[in-house]
Design a protein around this motif. Structure first.
Motif, short mmCIF file in Angstrom:
data_model
loop_
_atom_site.label_atom_id
_atom_site.label_comp_id
_atom_site.label_asym_id
_atom_site.label_seq_id
_atom_site.Cartn_x
_atom_site.Cartn_y
_atom_site.Cartn_z
N HIS A 252 0.80 -1.23 0.00
CA HIS A 252 0.00 0.00 0.00
C HIS A 252 0.83 1.28 0.00
O HIS A 252 0.34 2.33 -0.39
CB HIS A 252 -0.97 0.00 1.18
CG HIS A 252 -1.97 -1.10 1.11
ND1 HIS A 252 -2.93 -1.15 0.12
CD2 HIS A 252 -2.13 -2.24 1.85
CE1 HIS A 252 -3.66 -2.25 0.28
NE2 HIS A 252 -3.20 -2.93 1.32
N PHE A 253 2.08 1.20 0.45
CA PHE A 253 2.90 2.42 0.52
C PHE A 253 4.10 2.37 -0.44
O PHE A 253 4.87 3.32 -0.51
CB PHE A 253 3.37 2.68 1.95
CG PHE A 253 2.28 3.18 2.86
CD1 PHE A 253 2.06 4.54 3.01
CD2 PHE A 253 1.45 2.30 3.55
CE1 PHE A 253 1.05 5.02 3.84
CE2 PHE A 253 0.45 2.77 4.38
CZ PHE A 253 0.24 4.12 4.53
N GLY A 254 4.27 1.25 -1.14
CA GLY A 254 5.37 1.16 -2.12
C GLY A 254 6.72 1.38 -1.46
O GLY A 254 7.01 0.83 -0.38
N ASN A 255 7.55 2.20 -2.10
CA ASN A 255 8.88 2.43 -1.53
C ASN A 255 8.91 3.69 -0.64
O ASN A 255 9.98 4.16 -0.26
CB ASN A 255 9.95 2.53 -2.64
CG ASN A 255 9.58 3.59 -3.65
OD1 ASN A 255 8.60 4.29 -3.48
ND2 ASN A 255 10.39 3.69 -4.70
N GLN A 256 7.71 4.20 -0.31
CA GLN A 256 7.67 5.34 0.61
C GLN A 256 7.04 4.90 1.93
O GLN A 256 5.99 5.39 2.35
CB GLN A 256 6.82 6.47 0.00
CG GLN A 256 7.50 7.12 -1.19
CD GLN A 256 6.88 8.46 -1.49
OE1 GLN A 256 5.70 8.53 -1.83
NE2 GLN A 256 7.67 9.53 -1.36
N LEU A 257 7.74 3.94 2.58
CA LEU A 257 7.18 3.37 3.80
C LEU A 257 7.13 4.44 4.88
O LEU A 257 8.09 5.17 5.10
CB LEU A 257 8.04 2.20 4.28
CG LEU A 257 7.98 0.93 3.43
CD1 LEU A 257 8.70 -0.20 4.14
CD2 LEU A 257 6.52 0.54 3.15
N PRO A 258 5.98 4.52 5.60
CA PRO A 258 5.90 5.47 6.71
C PRO A 258 6.65 4.94 7.93
O PRO A 258 6.96 3.74 8.01
CB PRO A 258 4.40 5.52 6.98
CG PRO A 258 3.92 4.15 6.62
CD PRO A 258 4.75 3.72 5.44
N GLU A 259 6.92 5.82 8.83
CA GLU A 259 7.34 5.42 10.18
C GLU A 259 6.19 4.58 10.77
O GLU A 259 5.03 4.90 10.56
CB GLU A 259 7.54 6.72 10.98
CG GLU A 259 7.94 6.57 12.42
CD GLU A 259 7.88 7.95 13.12
OE1 GLU A 259 7.62 7.93 14.33
OE2 GLU A 259 8.08 9.00 12.47
#
Lengths: 388, 388
Positions: A252-259
């Motif tokens: 769901h967040f691809g390569n922009q993983l959240p904290e």
């Protein structure tokens, strides 16, 4: 059951100190659980849900290992700080807070707050002003509703709002000058399905995108609790949850993983504790041979086993007669309250030889027991507790 | 609501001491209730059910007025004695007792015990021998099952046996040398039907006859509790219960009326107490105009309102906006527990203007509140209580 608990209970009996039910918790198990969570989700901060078991020894042990703390009240914040956690490791995770409690938390240094509506955002903004904390230093995350399918103690709609409203709530926080920090959800306590995080993460990702369109850049996803402990049925290991959550995050967040943070409570302490109780009475309601047997313990719904409400949590019970054949029993507590019945709709199989005065051991009782105990119902004291 | 409670709460607010929910109980109402019971059933001894509210001031007031006490544990026996009751005015009414607790009760002078099976009779006989009390001085009454129809908090099958078995239990007591004294039952808590005692008294009368055939002469019928207090709906007055019970007694026992006792708890203290609580949050789960409103109080299921379990007891709630139009609200408590919801299946109508920070008054909260409170769940302290 650990050797350390077995030894403790043996000595307690030998000393004749075994009056009344007792919960004994082995810190070695808590240490193992913490390590397992930290390994299973290496990039995720662990916020132990203090409400599961706030014993000072548990909090100190976890604080030393580096755990953060999810708290429900000012008292729990103070307990976490007393245990050695710094305020930046404490989250005020209750969405229902008095404004003066928020102010007190800010004064104690806490900067991370849960909300699920604009009114709660307004309280936080006003409280920050009142105690002279810069609004931009206060991180706010919005809890969203989650259906809780697959959970044994499914959550009601009490906490959270629909994802579309969360976008507005976070924008409201942003416009109030607070740090609109992220999203939280809870997949339901004692969640047996490792894939349960997927749907909520889809919603979280949508909220991140919608907020970005409005110029608000969220940072964090609070994955909540739900990690199960073993009662009667085997449960998947923590690493399975870690794998499934990481897959869903990437999806769901691809390569922009959240904290990310997690808030294990039951999963951290449930299997570390065991209750020893005593059989007070074994009887039948009539002389008929096929009449169901009633077994009454000296602990019940008001003495610490509140999670047997609606027969939700079904504990594993050990006796000294476990090789014997079993018969279905209604299991009940010792009070004069007719609601103090643990298992009746689905009777509990217990050894036919179980007798008055026998001890029984209730496994998986480290979480949500001691603090649920009533203060003095029927004159019975609250559940005794030892942390070893 | 009495003037004395209103004045107390006003002064508490003026002093700025109004932090956290509080239960305030007016002893004048307890005195009126005791007098009403004594008048409605003039030949019946009143055993106040201590578990309903064991505040020392309540017990002392009732002891001075001549009340006897129904107790659930050794601690409650000690409380009744400390309040000034002599041991001959105390009944150990819990059918589930440890043998060592029976022995302790005997040592404290108690001679009246409830049972519902032969095993409990055996405990009493052994305990009497152990503490050197003559078996014939110990009075035993057997509790029978009762269907509880008409009660708002209906009893489970937890206590009592079928009437046919009671005859055997009482014969067992008689043959063990104990004083087989009588029969008890409970028609269900908050019993709205004044005729509910009729069926149980028919059973009691049958047991008296069957025992007489076996040469055992019973003396006493314990009519139990069940007398309601006013929540939302009006309830019949105590005198109606007195009349109906007397008619039923006469119908089933003719001119050989047994000695009788009653065990009011809720009916003695329920309407004497009121809880003041605070609105912590008012919110919706979505922005939709028709979305249900959630009202969160600083007291919930684990802070004293345990009897809202399954929405059984529906309290009357007063606010400062009661002239306003109402909207259906879900009412919930302050903890991070999803089960801590008071009314959801049947939402509660509350004023549309009710706002965060407002106080609400919960009527009929004198019974089964303070002692049900959890010891420290979520870090929230137990319910404060004042008896005035």
């Amino acid at each position: 059951m650990t050797d350390r608990i077995r030894d403790f209970l043996r000595v307690r009996r030998e000393l004749g100190r075994d009056e009344g039910p007792v919960m004994v918790l082995d810190l070695d198990v808590v240490r193992d659980n913490y390590t397992a969570f930290a390994r299973a989700l290496p990039d995720t901060r662990v916020f132990y849900a203090v409400k599961a078991n706030p014993a000072p020894e548990v909090l100190r042990t976890l604080a030393e290992m580096g755990s953060c703390f999810d708290t429900a009240s000012v008292v729990e914040i103070q307990m976490a700080l007393s245990a050695g956690a710094t305020a930046d490791r404490v989250s005020f995770g209750n969405t229902i807070k008095k404004e003066r409690c928020i102010a007190r938390a800010l004064q104690l240094g806490v900067r991370l707050f849960a909300v699920d509506c604009q009114a709660e955002v307004d309280k936080i903004a006003r409280a920050a002003d009142a105690v002279k904390v810069a609004r931009e230093d206060v991180q706010v995350f919005c809890r969203i509703l989650c259906d809780g399918a697959g959970a044994e103690w499914p959550l009601s709609r009490k906490f959270g709002c629909v994802p579309e409203m969360a976008v507005d709530v976070l924008e409201h926080a942003y416009r109030a000058g607070l740090n609109a920090y992220g999203v939280s959800f809870h997949v339901g306590s004692q969640q047996g399905n490792t894939e349960a995080w997927d749907g909520a993460l889809a919603s979280a990702s949508m909220i991140f995108r919608e907020c970005a369109i409005r110029g608000i850049h969220l940072s964090m996803v609070n994955l909540g609790g739900g990690f199960p402990t073993r009662y009667l049925k085997a449960v998947p290991g923590v690493e399975s949850y870690g794998d499934a959550i990481f897959r869903a995050l990437t999806k769901h967040f691809g390569n922009q993983l959240p904290e990310t943070i997690i808030e294990p409570g039951r999963g951290m302490v449930g299997n570390a504790g065991m209750i020893e109780a005593e059989v007070v009475l074994v009887s039948q309601k009539s002389d008929a041979a096929d009449e169901v047997r009633w077994v009454y313990l000296d602990i019940g719904k008001f003495g610490g086993l509140a999670e047997t409400m609606d027969e939700s949590i079904r504990y594993r019970i050990l006796t000294d007669h476990d090789e014997d054949r079993t018969v279905p029993c209604v299991l009940a507590g010792p009070t004069c309250d007719s609601a103090d019945v643990l298992y009746e709709k689905t009777p509990y199989p217990l050894p036919v030889s179980l007798a008055i005065g026998d001890k029984v051991l209730i496994e998986g009782a480290g979480a949500y027991t001691t603090t649920y105990a009533a203060v003095a119902f029927n004159g019975f004291p609250p559940l005794q507790s030892y942390v070893i």
